[in-house]
Design an enzyme around this catalytic site. Structure first.
Site, PDB file in Angstrom:
ATOM      1  N   ASP A  20      28.925   4.842  -0.200  1.00 21.26           N
ATOM      2  CA  ASP A  20      27.774   4.040   0.228  1.00 21.26           C
ATOM      3  C   ASP A  20      27.080   4.674   1.433  1.00 21.26           C
ATOM      4  O   ASP A  20      27.720   5.348   2.240  1.00 21.26           O
ATOM      5  CB  ASP A  20      28.273   2.627   0.579  1.00 21.26           C
ATOM      6  CG  ASP A  20      27.139   1.623   0.600  1.00 21.26           C
ATOM      7  OD1 ASP A  20      26.028   1.953   0.149  1.00 21.26           O
ATOM      8  OD2 ASP A  20      27.364   0.489   1.076  1.00 21.26           O
ATOM      9  N   ASN A  68      22.746  -1.350 -10.054  1.00 20.37           N
ATOM     10  CA  ASN A  68      21.825  -0.359  -9.477  1.00 20.37           C
ATOM     11  C   ASN A  68      20.525  -0.192 -10.269  1.00 20.37           C
ATOM     12  O   ASN A  68      19.562   0.398  -9.764  1.00 20.37           O
ATOM     13  CB  ASN A  68      22.505   1.010  -9.321  1.00 20.37           C
ATOM     14  CG  ASN A  68      23.487   1.083  -8.170  1.00 20.37           C
ATOM     15  OD1 ASN A  68      24.438   1.863  -8.180  1.00 20.37           O
ATOM     16  ND2 ASN A  68      23.290   0.266  -7.146  1.00 20.37           N
TER      17      ASN A  68
HETATM   18  C1  FPP Z   1      25.029   4.723  -2.380  1.00 28.46           C
HETATM   19  O1  FPP Z   1      24.061   4.905  -1.413  1.00 28.46           O
HETATM   20  C2  FPP Z   1      25.139   5.742  -3.399  1.00 28.46           C
HETATM   21  C3  FPP Z   1      24.723   5.643  -4.711  1.00 28.46           C
HETATM   22  C4  FPP Z   1      23.919   4.563  -5.268  1.00 28.46           C
HETATM   23  C5  FPP Z   1      25.131   6.615  -5.709  1.00 28.46           C
HETATM   24  C6  FPP Z   1      24.600   7.983  -5.612  1.00 28.46           C
HETATM   25  C7  FPP Z   1      25.732   8.922  -5.723  1.00 28.46           C
HETATM   26  C8  FPP Z   1      25.609  10.241  -5.761  1.00 28.46           C
HETATM   27  C9  FPP Z   1      24.274  10.891  -5.702  1.00 28.46           C
HETATM   28  C10 FPP Z   1      26.822  11.103  -5.923  1.00 28.46           C
HETATM   29  C11 FPP Z   1      26.992  11.448  -7.381  1.00 28.46           C
HETATM   30  C12 FPP Z   1      28.292  12.090  -7.584  1.00 28.46           C
HETATM   31  C13 FPP Z   1      28.690  12.745  -8.704  1.00 28.46           C
HETATM   32  C14 FPP Z   1      29.994  13.456  -8.700  1.00 28.46           C
HETATM   33  C15 FPP Z   1      27.894  12.828  -9.936  1.00 28.46           C
HETATM   34  P1  FPP Z   1      22.949   3.796  -1.276  1.00 28.46           P
HETATM   35  O2  FPP Z   1      21.707   4.319  -1.893  1.00 28.46           O
HETATM   36  O3  FPP Z   1      23.419   2.498  -1.823  1.00 28.46           O
HETATM   37  O4  FPP Z   1      22.826   3.719   0.283  1.00 28.46           O
HETATM   38  P2  FPP Z   1      22.229   2.514   1.153  1.00 28.46           P
HETATM   39  O5  FPP Z   1      23.138   1.326   0.938  1.00 28.46           O
HETATM   40  O6  FPP Z   1      22.287   3.046   2.554  1.00 28.46           O
HETATM   41  O7  FPP Z   1      20.825   2.252   0.683  1.00 28.46           O
END
Ligand code: FPP
Length: 239
Positions: A20, A68
């Protein structure tokens, strides 16, 4: 009272990570959220490598949740394209580290090109005997339990005493994968966010304030050290 011995310095067999804080990391630097995801992917690669070196057996990464999809279409498309790119370009990395790729989550709802890429990666790495990386993509814990129950019923199981905890466990996406011992969450939120609800009944949690893009191998080691010092009782009493 007996001295508490902690977890005997044990290494977790299975670690789950709620990655996160990509968005907040980007905002804190005046960048677009998509830059946060690009950095988040680099971190994922770094931590996969560290976990594999440390001898972790299974690593589940929460990449994209069933919730998401509520994000802007442009951000969703960007995350999906990152995943696709990663799977197509990183085969050598997985081969060199003998890492097997698997998936958990609802295949319904994933675009055919992503699904095809996941199936290809699973098949290309199926004989690698090192760590297993389980990508939780279009994953929701409640959704996973519902799908397990449906699988049981579709397999001829009826509603009755046969529909018990074992039956649900046997019908999860990857029934051979042991329950996670340790779940790491970055960016300081104290929530499960629908991650591995069934499997995490007795998992230990490690929460750090660091945003995912800032998470280093040494932070992963700190989580392992904290885990090793925990006393796991699984509901029993120690005197
Ligand atoms: C959370 O940050 C992360 C995600 C929604 C997922 C994204 C993950 C990756 C790009 C890594 C992928 C990995 C592999 C191995 C394919 P957020 O956007 O929820 O952060 P925030 O809560 O600060 O907005």
């Amino acid at each position: 009272m007996m001295k508490k011995e902690g977890n005997g310095g044990a290494l977790p067999r299975h670690v789950g990570i709620i990655m996160d804080g990509n968005g907040r990391w980007a905002r804190s630097k005046g960048l677009a959220r998509t830059n946060g995801h690009t950095e988040g992917l680099k971190t994922a690669r770094r931590i996969v490598e560290a976990a594999s070196r440390r001898g972790i057996g299974y690593l589940t990464l929460f990449v994209f949740s069933t919730e998401n999809w509520k994000r802007a279409a442009q951000e969703v498309d960007f995350i999906m394209s990152l995943v696709k790119q990663h799977l197509t370009r990183e085969f050598d990395f997985y081969r060199e580290n003998h890492i097997r790729i698997r998936h958990t989550g609802d295949k319904d709802g994933l675009a055919p090109d992503i699904l095809a890429e996941i199936e290809q990666a699973k098949s290309d790495t199926r004989n690698f005997e090192g760590m297993q990386v389980i990508l939780a993509l279009n994953y929701g814990g409640r959704n996973a339990i519902v799908r397990a129950a449906r699988r049981f019923l579709a397999g001829g199981g009826g509603v009755g005493p046969g529909l018990d905890e074992d039956a649900i466990t046997r019908n999860m996406d990857n029934p051979d994968v042991p329950d996670p011992d340790l779940i790491i969450r970055t960016a300081g939120e104290f929530r499960t966010s629908n991650f591995l609800l069934w499997e995490a009944a007795y998992s230990e949690y490690f929460i750090t304030d660091k945003f995912w893009p800032d998470f280093l191998a040494e932070d992963f080691d700190a989580a392992l050290a904290a885990y090793a010092a925990r006393e796991r009782r699984f509901g029993a009493i120690t005197t």
